[in-house]
Design an enzyme around this catalytic site. Structure first.
Site, PDB file in Angstrom:
ATOM      1  N   ASN A 181     -47.958 -19.618 -15.927  1.00 39.81           N
ATOM      2  CA  ASN A 181     -46.758 -18.812 -15.689  1.00 39.81           C
ATOM      3  C   ASN A 181     -46.409 -18.773 -14.213  1.00 39.81           C
ATOM      4  O   ASN A 181     -46.927 -19.551 -13.410  1.00 39.81           O
ATOM      5  CB  ASN A 181     -46.980 -17.396 -16.227  1.00 39.81           C
TER       6      ASN A 181
ATOM      7  N   CYS B 162     -47.332 -16.737 -11.979  1.00 39.99           N
ATOM      8  CA  CYS B 162     -48.432 -16.342 -11.087  1.00 39.99           C
ATOM      9  C   CYS B 162     -49.758 -17.004 -11.461  1.00 39.99           C
ATOM     10  O   CYS B 162     -50.806 -16.597 -10.967  1.00 39.99           O
ATOM     11  CB  CYS B 162     -48.587 -14.826 -11.073  1.00 39.99           C
TER      12      CYS B 162
ATOM     13  N   GLU C 257     -51.783 -17.003 -14.015  1.00 38.25           N
ATOM     14  CA  GLU C 257     -52.905 -16.380 -14.722  1.00 38.25           C
ATOM     15  C   GLU C 257     -52.776 -16.468 -16.243  1.00 38.25           C
ATOM     16  O   GLU C 257     -53.729 -16.160 -16.957  1.00 38.25           O
ATOM     17  CB  GLU C 257     -53.068 -14.912 -14.297  1.00 38.25           C
TER      18      GLU C 257
END
Length: 959
Positions: free
Chosen positions: A582, A584, A586
């Protein structure tokens, strides 16, 4: 010496920056003069004063000098920019603040003689004013009036002002009301508005934060007073004020009125009125408003609290209860669960993600944090993906797009018998869409594009963030990431060739990983060698790897993420393929043409779950159990903007429980980050979170049923995250790579394994560690798993500039008798680091080492220990003080060999510092008062060296 630096008209009687006539300076900036009057701000007066200062020192030599003209012009621009940056709240400058900035500008520009003369002249004028004031003193002193909303004026209530400041300082060690009140009075003027009156004590407390971190609580409590005036006035329909003590008796009555007002304003879900509001109101804990520090509460005020027409009518405990009620809508005992959820949130033991906080309990409850999509290789699919991005981003979702299926540059287009322009022009469209749809006006739209490293356009993809080249083939606002198979890393290590393909000729590669990918990839290489593939290119794997690292250093992109680790260890390999992460890095969930992956996030505040003796497992168990229920509820309550997201989320029901405050927990336990004990604590704490999260999901499955796609998953076979390491290890050995991951455990995993197989899981995925940049600010702890950036610095975000001081360090230094003005100055001189301050003991230096003083191999070692317990991934920033190609190569190979699934930003330090300011404090003595937002160590996330600061308000990781 006669140095006329206080000039307005030719008489030279008014202070710098004052003018009788408005000047064309943009927004209405104003100056508070020493007599309390207010005049428009005129930058020209600064220019005149500086010029006369040079003339007074240099005489006729300066007259008509081009050098002096240029210096004065540059200094004026710098002073005005600094003033405006630091006074955004009221657009008011006190005359002393303007003169402070003139003094600083002269010193910074090394015009030392002029600066010295200026300082001496200021001191002479101050003494003269003091003598005049003494001679003309009267018992009454200056009296001010306050302009009311209707335009009328009333006398300033001095007693209430003093009482509010006294209350804000109650029970806080190391703070005093007197300097806050003195500084506040300096910023008052006759006819002051209610808003400016509310801001004056807040700004006064802010200037003292670096002298003692507890002034951040004082500033927050003063902001609460402003907020209470807004909220009470709105919900009751009449001017109201209340101190914190008064509010403890009024919160319940306010809350019922708040719910009605929110529904009437069409902001709250009408279903909230159907709760037993008496029971709900009685559970509110007004004293928890006092837990907020200034950065956290200002962030809430600016971006989270409900408002209409710019008036916030939601107090902090009402906000948290609104979120709790919104997550309880489908519970049988809605009030009981809402109170339970509220208690967890308001204690800061756990905090839900930003979209949940924004939207829970509102009329559009889009509560999910992350959305992952795969883009199809046709115009309908491409532009549907762009439209989906806009719809998903509208309500604050972060986006990860898998662009690998889109054919490459030069590929044949059957429908037109033409050739493709490749993936890059479409990425430009996606980039511009992210900017246009700015998450409901609350924060910048954000998207990350992923491309697999065998794609023929990969080299152009690497250049997307550069400042040079054709701007039509650049995406300056979009994040980018490489999706890297193990086979590529093995060829890098073996210094072998790598072949690039267009996916329309090698369609299976997109969905394959591990041994199957290796077999098919080599099959296509053989076809290319025989001339049976039209579009391909062979490069040296090591050269491509080095170019990736070069671009990563120069532009901060693309990030490096590992395809095989994400897929082989995925519990959902039977139901699809993980094609990207995604925004970020994670989240690792399956995507396809028919499924848009959705993840629902929240974070445990690890700092609240440690005692001096270690991790409080009993408290952690309770927190995780309640948090998992809240996250599972998100899935059913959620407002889905596209059907593919709803279908995917209800079928797999993934959640991502993470953590924050890791460094705070280490410091509470007296464990340096760069140590084996810290790595062991990362292992132990994540094991406990993992065990309890999986156990809670089993409990929810027993109560509510398994998630629909459970059968065939790794869970159903009794393969937990700790067990899936063996699968990755086997695959690495087969591809010529290696895996160095610890396999030890301490809890009873076998019993839990059997429960998972028999009862099942409610959620396909349970854990993911997000950056938590904003919610950690709200809770007043360190971001996610990050080491401290600095021990004293200015954080910049969408709410402004905030002085941040490591309170734990200050506490330790106070205990050792080392906290004083000299220490504050030393901290600023050494840019927030204590490593070079001789009088600080070695054990303290080790405990409070900052991010760039810690070798990133320690971060990777701790992340590897966590990764063995996590069924998704973690946002892991890597810090490197003095980057080189060799260091970056070693670092990212270590990340791969250590079994990490993804990496996030590369943070690198440039030549920069915390401002060495010497402002005069409220007592007139020389103090180091404010760390200015001068150039900060940089986060390499902008192209061509056009970097953003590590606290960039436009950077998703910083927010």
């Amino acid at each position: 010496m006669s140095l006329s630096v206080e000039i307005t008209r030719s008489s030279g009687t008014a202070p710098i920056g004052a003018s009788e006539t408005p000047q064309p300076t943009g927004p209405a900036y104003r100056v508070i003069r020493r007599n309390g009057s207010v005049t428009p701000f005129d930058p020209l007066k600064i220019t005149v004063a500086l010029t006369k200062a040079f003339l007074a020192v240099e005489g006729g030599v300066a007259a008509g000098s081009r050098r002096v003209h240029d210096v004065v012009e540059a200094l004026t621009a710098d002073i005005v920019a600094t003033l405006k940056r630091r006074s955004a709240e009221g657009r008011l400058f006190h005359i002393e603040r303007i003169q402070d900035q003139v003094e600083l500008a002269l010193m910074r520009s090394e015009n030392h003689k002029v600066a010295r003369a200026y300082v001496l002249y200021r001191e002479e004028r101050a003494q003269e004013r003091a003598r005049t004031a003494t001679e003309n003193a009267s018992d009454a002193g200056p009296r001010f009036t306050v302009t009311q909303p209707d335009g009328s004026r009333e006398p300033l209530d001095d007693d209430r002002l003093a009482r509010v400041i006294d209350e804000a300082c109650e029970a806080l060690e190391g703070v005093q009301a007197a300097p806050v009140l003195t500084e506040t009075r300096r910023n008052l003027y006759d006819g002051i508005t209610l808003d400016d009156l509310s801001l004056a004590p807040i700004l006064a407390a802010r200037t003292l934060v670096e002298t003692d971190p507890n002034y951040a609580f004082v500033a927050a409590r003063l902001l609460l007073d402003k907020l209470r005036r807004e909220a009470l006035g709105f919900v009751f329909g009449r001017p109201e004020q209340a101190t914190q003590h008064e509010m403890t008796k009024r919160y319940a009555n306010y809350f019922a009125a708040y719910v009605r007002a929110g529904i009437d304003a069409e902001l709250l879900d009408g279903e909230l009125a159907r709760f037993d509001l008496n029971r709900i109101s009685a559970a509110l804990k007004p004293d928890r408003d006092l837990q907020f520090q200034y950065l956290g509460l200002q962030t809430l005020y600016d971006r989270y609290l409900l408002q209409t027409g710019g008036i916030r009518f939601e107090l902090p405990q009402a906000f948290l209860m609104r979120v709790a009620m919104g997550l309880s809508l489908r519970e049988i005992d809605r009030e009981g669960r809402a109170i339970e959820f509220y208690d967890l949130l308001s204690s800061f033991n756990f905090m839900a993600s930003t979209p949940t906080l924004f939207n829970a309990g509102t009329r559009r409850a889009q509560l999910s944090s992350c959305f992952l999509t795969t883009v199809s290789d046709d115009l309908d699919g491409i532009f549907k993906a762009v439209k989906d991005n806009a719809l998903l981003a509208k309500y604050s979702g972060g986006l990860g797009n898998d662009w690998t299926p889109v054919r490459g540059l030069g590929a044949h287009i059957k429908g037109t018998n033409g050739t493709s322009q490749g993936v890059v022009p479409f990425l430009k469209v996606a980039n511009d869409t992210a900017i246009a749809v700015n998450q409901g006006g609350k924060r910048k739209g954000a998207v990350c594009a992923y491309l697999e490293i065998w794609h023929i356009d990969i080299e152009e993809f690497l250049d997307l963030r550069k400042n040079t080249g054709d701007d039509r083939r650049r995406t300056h606002d979009m994040n980018t990431a490489n999706w890297v198979p193990d086979l590529f890393m093995a060829r890098v290590e073996a210094d072998e060739d790598w072949t690039l393909f267009s996916p329309d000729e090698t369609p299976e590669l997109h969905d394959l990983y591990g041994a199957a990918f290796k077999t098919r990839y080599e099959f296509y290489e053989a076809k290319a060698a025989r001339g049976e593939i039209r579009i391909f290119r062979t490069v040296r794997a090591l050269d491509l790897w080095r170019r990736i690292l070069t671009m990563l250093f120069e532009t901060g992109h693309p990030w490096v993420t590992f395809k095989d680790a994400c897929n082989i260890r995925s519990p959902q390999g039977h139901a699809g393929v993980v094609h990207s992460s995604n925004l970020c890095t994670e989240i690792t969930l399956n995507t396809s043409k028919d499924e848009v992956a959705v993840c629902n996030l929240g974070s445990v505040n690890l700092a609240n779950h440690v005692t001096p003796h270690g991790l409080d497992l009993e408290q952690l168990s309770r927190t995780v159990s309640i948090a998992m229920r809240m996250l599972d509820n998100v899935i059913d309550i959620n407002f889905y903007t596209i059907p593919e997201a709803r279908h995917s989320n209800l079928r797999h029901r993934p959640v991502g429980l993470g953590l924050m405050g890791f460094q705070d927990a280490l410091q509470a336990l007296r464990i340096p980050y760069a140590s084996d004990k810290a790595v062991a604590f990362a292992d132990h704490s994540m094991e406990a979170i993992s065990w309890h999260a999986i156990s809670a999901s089993v409990d929810l499955a027993a109560e509510r049923g398994r998630y629909p796609s459970f059968n065939g998953s790794l869970w159903s076979m009794g393969i937990l995250p700790i067990d899936s390491i063996e699968l990755l290890d086997d695959a690495r050995k087969a591809s010529g790579g290696r895996l160095d991951m610890d396999r030890s455990s301490t809890l009873d995993w076998e019993a839990l394994r059997q429960r998972v197989k028999i009862t099942g899981m409610r959620n396909s995925n349970c854990m993911a560690i997000a950056p938590t940049a904003t919610i950690s600010n709200i809770c007043g702890v360190a971001q996610s798993i990050e080491p401290a950036y600095q021990n004293l610095f200015v954080k910049s975000n969408m709410s402004g500039d905030f002085t941040v001081v490591n309170a734990a360090l200050v506490h330790d230094l106070k205990q050792r008798g080392l906290w004083d003005e000299v220490m504050v100055s030393d901290l600023k001189y050494f840019d927030g680091s204590i490593g070079e301050i001789d009088r600080i003991p070695a054990d303290v230096k080790a405990l409070y080492a900052t991010a760039f003083e810690i070798d990133s191999s320690w971060l990777i070692a701790a992340a590897s220990r966590r990764q063995k317990w996590i069924d998704q991934a973690q946002s892991l920033n890597l810090y490197i003080a003095n980057p080189s190609g060799k260091k970056l190569d070693a670092l990212y190979r270590l990340a791969w060999n250590s079994g990490l699934k993804t990496t996030y930003y590369l943070r690198s330090r440039s030549a920069s510092h915390v401002e060495k300011s010497t402002l005069k404090g409220t007592d007139g003595k020389l103090n180091a008062v404010t760390a200015m937002p001068a150039p900060q160590p940089i986060l390499l996330c902008e192209p061509g060296g056009n970097v953003c600061s590590i606290n960039d308000p436009d950077c998703e990781a910083c927010q």
